[in-house]
Design a protein around this motif. Structure first.
Motif, mmCIF file in Angstrom:
data_model
loop_
_atom_site.group_PDB
_atom_site.id
_atom_site.type_symbol
_atom_site.label_atom_id
_atom_site.label_comp_id
_atom_site.label_asym_id
_atom_site.label_seq_id
_atom_site.Cartn_x
_atom_site.Cartn_y
_atom_site.Cartn_z
ATOM 1 N N ARG A 259 81.261 54.446 37.362
ATOM 2 C CA ARG A 259 79.817 54.219 37.410
ATOM 3 C C ARG A 259 79.042 55.429 36.897
ATOM 4 O O ARG A 259 78.084 55.292 36.130
ATOM 5 C CB ARG A 259 79.391 53.894 38.839
ATOM 6 N N TRP A 260 79.496 56.616 37.306
ATOM 7 C CA TRP A 260 78.808 57.820 36.825
ATOM 8 C C TRP A 260 78.977 57.999 35.318
ATOM 9 O O TRP A 260 78.048 58.421 34.619
ATOM 10 C CB TRP A 260 79.344 59.049 37.563
ATOM 11 N N ILE A 261 80.176 57.684 34.830
ATOM 12 C CA ILE A 261 80.407 57.797 33.372
ATOM 13 C C ILE A 261 79.511 56.797 32.637
ATOM 14 O O ILE A 261 78.906 57.121 31.598
ATOM 15 C CB ILE A 261 81.892 57.561 33.045
ATOM 16 N N ALA A 262 79.443 55.568 33.152
ATOM 17 C CA ALA A 262 78.593 54.573 32.509
ATOM 18 C C ALA A 262 77.127 55.013 32.540
ATOM 19 O O ALA A 262 76.392 54.835 31.550
ATOM 20 C CB ALA A 262 78.761 53.224 33.210
ATOM 21 N N LEU A 263 76.708 55.604 33.629
ATOM 22 C CA LEU A 263 75.343 56.111 33.700
ATOM 23 C C LEU A 263 75.098 57.228 32.701
ATOM 24 O O LEU A 263 74.047 57.293 32.042
ATOM 25 C CB LEU A 263 75.041 56.595 35.127
ATOM 26 N N ALA A 264 76.108 58.125 32.559
ATOM 27 C CA ALA A 264 75.952 59.216 31.595
ATOM 28 C C ALA A 264 75.889 58.686 30.164
ATOM 29 O O ALA A 264 75.080 59.149 29.339
ATOM 30 C CB ALA A 264 77.107 60.205 31.749
ATOM 31 N N ILE A 265 76.755 57.705 29.867
ATOM 32 C CA ILE A 265 76.737 57.134 28.516
ATOM 33 C C ILE A 265 75.410 56.427 28.255
ATOM 34 O O ILE A 265 74.817 56.550 27.171
ATOM 35 C CB ILE A 265 77.922 56.161 28.335
ATOM 36 N N GLY A 266 74.966 55.677 29.234
ATOM 37 C CA GLY A 266 73.690 54.999 29.053
ATOM 38 C C GLY A 266 72.534 55.967 28.865
ATOM 39 O O GLY A 266 71.583 55.686 28.118
ATOM 40 N N ALA A 267 72.612 57.122 29.533
ATOM 41 C CA ALA A 267 71.528 58.100 29.400
ATOM 42 C C ALA A 267 71.561 58.815 28.052
ATOM 43 O O ALA A 267 70.522 59.145 27.478
ATOM 44 C CB ALA A 267 71.615 59.119 30.541
ATOM 45 N N THR A 268 72.768 59.083 27.525
ATOM 46 C CA THR A 268 72.880 59.844 26.261
ATOM 47 C C THR A 268 72.975 58.949 25.024
ATOM 48 O O THR A 268 72.938 59.452 23.896
ATOM 49 C CB THR A 268 74.124 60.752 26.316
ATOM 50 N N LEU A 269 73.140 57.649 25.200
ATOM 51 C CA LEU A 269 73.331 56.762 24.047
ATOM 52 C C LEU A 269 72.144 56.783 23.082
ATOM 53 O O LEU A 269 72.347 56.874 21.853
ATOM 54 C CB LEU A 269 73.597 55.337 24.548
ATOM 55 N N PRO A 270 70.906 56.730 23.506
ATOM 56 C CA PRO A 270 69.806 56.780 22.524
ATOM 57 C C PRO A 270 69.803 58.057 21.692
ATOM 58 O O PRO A 270 69.579 58.012 20.465
ATOM 59 C CB PRO A 270 68.558 56.682 23.401
ATOM 60 N N PHE A 271 70.097 59.184 22.342
ATOM 61 C CA PHE A 271 70.128 60.447 21.598
ATOM 62 C C PHE A 271 71.314 60.492 20.643
ATOM 63 O O PHE A 271 71.219 61.031 19.526
ATOM 64 C CB PHE A 271 70.197 61.623 22.579
#
Length: 317
Positions: A259-271
């Motif tokens: 879940r934390w990895i998915a959250l990190a990916i979701g947060a950095t994906l636009p950048f």
């Protein structure tokens, strides 16, 4: 010498006079006794009359004290608050209702919801007769596990006596004003008496409302009951976690990590997408143009005074 016959009438007359004198003395002493008795009675009655006069001149306070009703027992307002943890809230709620109704009371209010942990919670206010107060409390505590209990008893006997006395005095005042209205003949007097009657009637209604409230609170006790569902007990042994517990804990940790990895990916994906677009733009558009400009640049001119043939010879040498 006197003869015996002449002495007898004299003696009889003297005896008659003595008897009459004694009778008059007895009557005089009786009158003195009666006057003494009446005088002493008047003296004894004088303080009583003075006390009665003093009592009549003391004002409304003395009259109210003389007419204060006496209560057979103390007027006490009883309130309690209970928090009970139960397994089945609806079942415990029905038992609480039945307990209050069987005691002659009723449910004043009820509120049901869920707490932060998702457990069902019900809060209700019960009104029960004061004589059944202790019995109802004991029955409610037996519905589950008692968590918290607070109780309070307030003696309001003085307030009840005061309000009852004021109600009686106010009713008498209203009756007097109505009698004056019946006797009044002028319009001004009638208008003034109507205003006075309205004022005293309003005061009487306020006192009656307060009297009713005190009677309700002293006759019926108030119990606030909170019923909450008990949390589910763990089935694990007290000696420590087993293999299944460790496996469940590891899986929980793994799921949490994902879940934390998915959250990190979701947060950095636009950048990351923006950075990729910029790199592709540099490689496909900007960089080829810079290379083409460098290739099309003119060769440098020879230095001034130099002979082209000599430069070639020098290069050969």
């Amino acid at each position: 010498m006197h003869s015996p016959r002449s002495a007898r009438p004299v003696r009889a007359l003297a005896a008659t006079l003595l008897v009459a004198a004694l009778a008059l003395a007895g009557c005089g002493s009786g009158d003195d006794d009666k006057s003494t008795t009446s005088a002493s009675g008047a003296k004894a009655a004088a303080p009583d009359a003075a006390q009665g006069a003093a009592g009549s001149g003391a004002g409304g306070a003395s009259r109210s004290r003389a007419t204060v009703p006496r209560l057979t027992g103390n007027a006490i307002i009883r309130t309690a608050s209970l928090t009970v943890r139960v397994k089945d809230v609806p079942k415990a709620l029905e038992e609480a209702r039945a307990t209050a109704e069987n005691a002659g009371g009723f449910v004043g209010s009820e509120n049901t919801g869920r707490d932060a942990g998702g457990h069902e919670r019900t809060r209700l206010v019960l009104r029960v007769p004061a004589g059944k107060y202790d019995e109802v409390l004991a029955a409610l505590e037996g519905t589950g596990t008692l968590v918290e209990r607070t109780s309070r008893a307030e003696d309001v006997t003085d307030q009840v006596v005061d309000v009852d006395s004021r109600v009686k005095s106010q009713r008498a005042a209203v009756a007097r004003v109505r009698e004056l209205m019946d006797r009044a003949t002028g319009i001004r007097d009638v208008v003034a008496l109507e205003g006075e009657l309205n004022t005293r009637q309003a005061d009487l209604e306020a006192l009656l409302a307060r009297q009713a409230a005190l009677k309700d609170r002293t006759t019926l006790a108030t119990i606030s009951l909170s019923l909450s569902a008990a949390p589910v007990k763990r089935t694990a042994k007290e000696n420590g976690p087993g293999f299944v517990d460790a496996l469940a804990g590891g899986w929980h940790a793994f799921v949490t990590l994902l879940r934390w990895i998915a959250l990190a990916i979701g947060a950095t994906l636009p950048f990351a997408v923006l950075a990729t677009l910029l790199v592709l733009l540099w490689l496909r558009a900007v960089r080829p143009r810079l290379s083409a400009r460098g290739a099309a640049a003119p060769a440098p001119l020879p230095a001034a005074g130099a002979v082209p043939g000599q430069e070639e010879r020098g290069e050969r040498d």
